[in-house]
Motif scaffolding. Structure first.
Motif, PDB file in Angstrom:
ATOM      1  N   PRO A   1       7.679  -7.808  35.474  1.00  0.00           N
ATOM      2  CA  PRO A   1       8.149  -8.580  36.626  1.00  0.00           C
ATOM      3  C   PRO A   1       9.475  -8.087  37.209  1.00  0.00           C
ATOM      4  CG  PRO A   1       7.254 -10.057  34.978  1.00  0.00           C
ATOM      5  CD  PRO A   1       7.285  -8.696  34.359  1.00  0.00           C
ATOM      6  N   ASP A   2      10.338  -7.490  36.383  1.00  0.00           N
ATOM      7  CA  ASP A   2      11.615  -6.983  36.893  1.00  0.00           C
ATOM      8  C   ASP A   2      11.494  -5.573  37.451  1.00  0.00           C
ATOM      9  OD1 ASP A   2      11.368  -5.417  34.611  1.00  0.00           O
ATOM     10  OD2 ASP A   2      13.171  -6.187  33.628  1.00  0.00           O
ATOM     11  N   GLY A   3      10.288  -5.021  37.476  1.00  0.00           N
ATOM     12  CA  GLY A   3      10.063  -3.712  38.079  1.00  0.00           C
ATOM     13  C   GLY A   3      10.021  -2.545  37.125  1.00  0.00           C
ATOM     14  N   GLU A   4      10.411  -2.760  35.857  1.00  0.00           N
ATOM     15  CA  GLU A   4      10.330  -1.648  34.912  1.00  0.00           C
ATOM     16  C   GLU A   4       8.883  -1.193  34.746  1.00  0.00           C
ATOM     17  OE1 GLU A   4      14.185  -1.791  31.967  1.00  0.00           O
ATOM     18  OE2 GLU A   4      12.218  -2.284  31.152  1.00  0.00           O
ATOM     19  N   ILE A   5       8.712   0.108  34.537  1.00  0.00           N
ATOM     20  CA  ILE A   5       7.393   0.743  34.525  1.00  0.00           C
ATOM     21  C   ILE A   5       7.119   1.276  33.114  1.00  0.00           C
ATOM     22  CG2 ILE A   5       5.975   2.575  35.538  1.00  0.00           C
ATOM     23  CD1 ILE A   5       8.065   2.516  37.906  1.00  0.00           C
ATOM     24  N   TYR A   6       5.911   1.018  32.623  1.00  0.00           N
ATOM     25  CA  TYR A   6       5.490   1.493  31.308  1.00  0.00           C
ATOM     26  C   TYR A   6       4.216   2.309  31.478  1.00  0.00           C
ATOM     27  CZ  TYR A   6       8.976  -1.730  29.603  1.00  0.00           C
ATOM     28  OH  TYR A   6      10.173  -2.364  29.371  1.00  0.00           O
ATOM     29  N   VAL A   7       4.210   3.510  30.903  1.00  0.00           N
ATOM     30  CA  VAL A   7       3.084   4.425  31.056  1.00  0.00           C
ATOM     31  C   VAL A   7       2.574   4.827  29.677  1.00  0.00           C
ATOM     32  CG1 VAL A   7       2.279   6.626  32.005  1.00  0.00           C
ATOM     33  CG2 VAL A   7       4.045   5.321  33.217  1.00  0.00           C
ATOM     34  N   SER A   8       1.281   4.596  29.435  1.00  0.00           N
ATOM     35  CA  SER A   8       0.664   5.103  28.204  1.00  0.00           C
ATOM     36  C   SER A   8       0.265   6.552  28.441  1.00  0.00           C
ATOM     37  CB  SER A   8      -0.553   4.258  27.820  1.00  0.00           C
ATOM     38  OG  SER A   8      -1.479   4.146  28.888  1.00  0.00           O
ATOM     39  N   ASP A   9       0.801   7.434  27.616  1.00  0.00           N
ATOM     40  CA  ASP A   9       0.615   8.880  27.777  1.00  0.00           C
ATOM     41  C   ASP A   9      -0.329   9.332  26.679  1.00  0.00           C
ATOM     42  OD1 ASP A   9       0.960  11.389  28.825  1.00  0.00           O
ATOM     43  OD2 ASP A   9       3.055  11.609  28.220  1.00  0.00           O
ATOM     44  N   GLY A  10      -1.652   9.213  26.948  1.00  0.00           N
ATOM     45  CA  GLY A  10      -2.569   9.082  25.849  1.00  0.00           C
ATOM     46  C   GLY A  10      -3.518  10.190  25.499  1.00  0.00           C
ATOM     47  N   TYR A  11      -3.886  11.076  26.412  1.00  0.00           N
ATOM     48  CA  TYR A  11      -4.901  12.064  26.063  1.00  0.00           C
ATOM     49  C   TYR A  11      -4.302  13.335  25.471  1.00  0.00           C
ATOM     50  CZ  TYR A  11      -8.723   9.472  28.241  1.00  0.00           C
ATOM     51  OH  TYR A  11      -9.670   8.527  28.542  1.00  0.00           O
ATOM     52  N   GLY A  12      -3.078  13.671  25.856  1.00  0.00           N
ATOM     53  CA  GLY A  12      -2.403  14.816  25.257  1.00  0.00           C
ATOM     54  C   GLY A  12      -1.317  14.339  24.324  1.00  0.00           C
ATOM     55  N   ASN A  13      -0.359  13.596  24.880  1.00  0.00           N
ATOM     56  CA  ASN A  13       0.650  12.945  24.048  1.00  0.00           C
ATOM     57  C   ASN A  13       0.067  11.689  23.402  1.00  0.00           C
ATOM     58  OD1 ASN A  13       2.787  14.765  24.544  1.00  0.00           O
ATOM     59  ND2 ASN A  13       3.275  13.752  26.487  1.00  0.00           N
ATOM     60  N   ALA A  14       0.842  11.063  22.555  1.00  0.00           N
ATOM     61  CA  ALA A  14       0.439   9.804  21.912  1.00  0.00           C
ATOM     62  C   ALA A  14       1.655   8.887  21.915  1.00  0.00           C
ATOM     63  CB  ALA A  14      -0.061  10.057  20.493  1.00  0.00           C
ATOM     64  N   CYS A  15       2.067   8.481  23.127  1.00  0.00           N
ATOM     65  CA  CYS A  15       3.302   7.731  23.231  1.00  0.00           C
ATOM     66  C   CYS A  15       3.285   6.849  24.478  1.00  0.00           C
ATOM     67  CB  CYS A  15       4.507   8.675  23.264  1.00  0.00           C
ATOM     68  SG  CYS A  15       4.444   9.911  24.568  1.00  0.00           S
TER      69      CYS A  15
ATOM     70  N   GLU B   1      12.019  -2.344  24.422  1.00  0.00           N
ATOM     71  CA  GLU B   1      12.686  -1.111  24.007  1.00  0.00           C
ATOM     72  C   GLU B   1      11.808  -0.248  23.112  1.00  0.00           C
ATOM     73  OE1 GLU B   1      14.421  -4.152  23.916  1.00  0.00           O
ATOM     74  OE2 GLU B   1      15.141  -3.553  25.912  1.00  0.00           O
ATOM     75  N   GLY B   2      10.599  -0.738  22.775  1.00  0.00           N
ATOM     76  CA  GLY B   2       9.682   0.053  21.989  1.00  0.00           C
ATOM     77  C   GLY B   2       9.680  -0.242  20.504  1.00  0.00           C
ATOM     78  N   ARG B   3      10.354  -1.306  20.091  1.00  0.00           N
ATOM     79  CA  ARG B   3      10.329  -1.677  18.668  1.00  0.00           C
ATOM     80  C   ARG B   3       9.003  -2.367  18.347  1.00  0.00           C
ATOM     81  NH1 ARG B   3      15.998  -2.299  19.827  1.00  0.00           N
ATOM     82  NH2 ARG B   3      15.551  -4.287  20.880  1.00  0.00           N
TER      83      ARG B   3
ATOM     84  N   GLY C   1      13.141   2.176  39.741  1.00  0.00           N
ATOM     85  CA  GLY C   1      13.273   3.303  40.665  1.00  0.00           C
ATOM     86  C   GLY C   1      12.747   4.613  40.135  1.00  0.00           C
ATOM     87  N   GLY C   2      12.237   4.613  38.894  1.00  0.00           N
ATOM     88  CA  GLY C   2      11.627   5.822  38.346  1.00  0.00           C
ATOM     89  C   GLY C   2      12.479   6.609  37.382  1.00  0.00           C
ATOM     90  N   GLU C   3      13.651   6.085  36.976  1.00  0.00           N
ATOM     91  CA  GLU C   3      14.479   6.783  35.988  1.00  0.00           C
ATOM     92  C   GLU C   3      13.878   6.617  34.597  1.00  0.00           C
ATOM     93  OE1 GLU C   3      18.967   6.536  33.993  1.00  0.00           O
ATOM     94  OE2 GLU C   3      18.357   5.125  35.582  1.00  0.00           O
ATOM     95  N   HIS C   4      13.740   7.718  33.862  1.00  0.00           N
ATOM     96  CA  HIS C   4      13.182   7.675  32.512  1.00  0.00           C
ATOM     97  C   HIS C   4      14.188   7.028  31.560  1.00  0.00           C
ATOM     98  CE1 HIS C   4      11.648   9.935  28.712  1.00  0.00           C
ATOM     99  NE2 HIS C   4      10.996   8.802  28.883  1.00  0.00           N
ATOM    100  N   LEU C   5      13.782   5.913  30.942  1.00  0.00           N
ATOM    101  CA  LEU C   5      14.674   5.153  30.074  1.00  0.00           C
ATOM    102  C   LEU C   5      14.408   5.374  28.596  1.00  0.00           C
ATOM    103  CD1 LEU C   5      14.646   1.724  31.956  1.00  0.00           C
ATOM    104  CD2 LEU C   5      16.305   3.592  32.183  1.00  0.00           C
ATOM    105  N   GLY C   6      13.227   5.858  28.241  1.00  0.00           N
ATOM    106  CA  GLY C   6      12.947   6.058  26.829  1.00  0.00           C
ATOM    107  C   GLY C   6      11.480   6.294  26.561  1.00  0.00           C
ATOM    108  N   THR C   7      11.203   6.722  25.333  1.00  0.00           N
ATOM    109  CA  THR C   7       9.840   7.035  24.889  1.00  0.00           C
ATOM    110  C   THR C   7       9.694   6.587  23.445  1.00  0.00           C
ATOM    111  OG1 THR C   7       9.589   8.940  26.362  1.00  0.00           O
ATOM    112  CG2 THR C   7       8.214   8.929  24.398  1.00  0.00           C
ATOM    113  N   TRP C   8       8.521   6.057  23.102  1.00  0.00           N
ATOM    114  CA  TRP C   8       8.248   5.755  21.702  1.00  0.00           C
ATOM    115  C   TRP C   8       6.814   6.101  21.350  1.00  0.00           C
ATOM    116  CZ3 TRP C   8       8.644   1.453  25.073  1.00  0.00           C
ATOM    117  CH2 TRP C   8       7.517   0.622  25.153  1.00  0.00           C
ATOM    118  N   GLY C   9       6.579   6.228  20.033  1.00  0.00           N
ATOM    119  CA  GLY C   9       5.240   6.527  19.540  1.00  0.00           C
ATOM    120  C   GLY C   9       5.175   7.876  18.850  1.00  0.00           C
ATOM    121  N   GLY C  10       3.971   8.369  18.672  1.00  0.00           N
ATOM    122  CA  GLY C  10       3.702   9.622  17.992  1.00  0.00           C
ATOM    123  C   GLY C  10       2.280   9.608  17.482  1.00  0.00           C
TER     124      GLY C  10
END
Length: 289
Positions: free
Chosen positions: A135-149, A203-205, A156-165
């Motif tokens: 609702p606040d506009g933050e964007i979450y993308v599942s990066d799933g077929y090559g990466n696993a995160c 935050e990905g915890r 506005g599109g600034e990369h704030l972080g990544t989690w997974g593996g």
């Protein structure tokens, strides 16, 4: 114009609502034939945006199933994920081009995430699968077929972080395929090939996992219930704790994408056996006791 013949009328329940199947829901049009559908979403006007994997990539239907508009973009070479936010901004995942395209409500390009045809290992993107916006506009993308995160971006599109593996442990993924931000701010991720949905804070915890699912493909929530399409094939309704509250079978091989309407109806992007189509599970009333 030759209209497709609807399948026999079937009825189903998820334990809370009863539905009537309308398949195929969309009406044929010479302006755009439906191919393999990846995802769909509804805007505030009740229009159904249908994202497919071949050109024309994005077909926009009125609430009556008639084609209203066709959107094409040379960057959108391989549609897979789709999200429409409360302001009717549209987010499109072009998975083999390794990008997310952010459009405004008039379908003008706002910004791009990722480099066109530029895959990156462990970073945005390597065949991303889905996108969700909080609702606040933050964007979450599942990066799933090559990466696993999962990647987190500002409005506005600034990369704030990544989690997974890659893996089967808590917080690891094997094909994160769908993502949704729940009403309580948890980020839910369909960890498809691990047969579960994993829950994280913003935050990905890691917070929890929901098991007992079979290849969960996509996830949508109205704020009270959570709906998941599975390769069983079926649609499962869960409560916010992850407990299964009802199920019904979907048609085709399985439902790849899922979105709900304001009246409680469900729209599913179904694939398989020559008929790739939108199926509407039209809510006709509450489930019988």
């Amino acid at each position: 114009m030759n209209h497709a013949v609807e399948e026999p009328v079937f009825f189903m329940t998820d334990g809370k609502s009863n539905y009537r199947m309308v398949r195929p829901w969309q009406k044929p049009s010479p302006r755009g034939a439906v191919g393999v559908i990846s995802q769909l979403a509804l805007d505030s006007r009740g229009r159904v945006f249908v994202l497919q994997r071949t050109a024309p990539q994005l077909l926009i239907y009125r609430a009556d199933g008639e084609l209203d508009e066709v959107y094409e973009n040379p960057r959108l070479t391989s549609g897979h994920g789709l999200f429409i936010d409360a302001a009717d901004n549209v987010y499109l995942v072009s998975y083999d081009a390794h990008q997310v395209l952010a459009l405004d409500a008039s379908l003008k390009l706002r910004f791009e995430l990722g480099g066109f045809n530029t895959p990156r290992w462990g970073a945005p993107f390597n065949h991303p699968t889905d996108v969700a916006v909080a609702p606040d506009g933050e964007i979450y993308v599942s990066d799933g077929y090559g990466n696993a995160c999962v990647h987190r971006f500002s409005a506005g599109g600034e990369h704030l972080g990544t989690w997974g593996g890659v893996g089967q442990g808590l917080g690891e993924f094997s094909t994160p395929h769908g993502v949704w931000v729940l009403a309580d701010n948890r980020v839910a991720v369909c960890d498809r090939d691990n047969d579960r949905v994993q829950l994280f804070d913003r935050e990905g915890r890691f917070l929890a996992q929901w098991t007992g699912l079979l290849r969960p493909m996509d996830i949508w929530s109205d704020g009270c219930d959570v709906f998941v399409t599975e390769q069983a094939p079926r649609v499962t309704r869960l409560d916010m704790s992850g407990a299964v509250r009802g199920r019904f079978r979907s048609f085709g091989v399985y439902g790849h994408g899922l979105w709900g309407a304001a009246d409680g109806s469900l729209f599913v992007a179904e694939q398989g056996h020559g008929l790739h189509c939108v199926t509407k599970y039209e809510r006709i009333g509450p489930a019988q006791a």
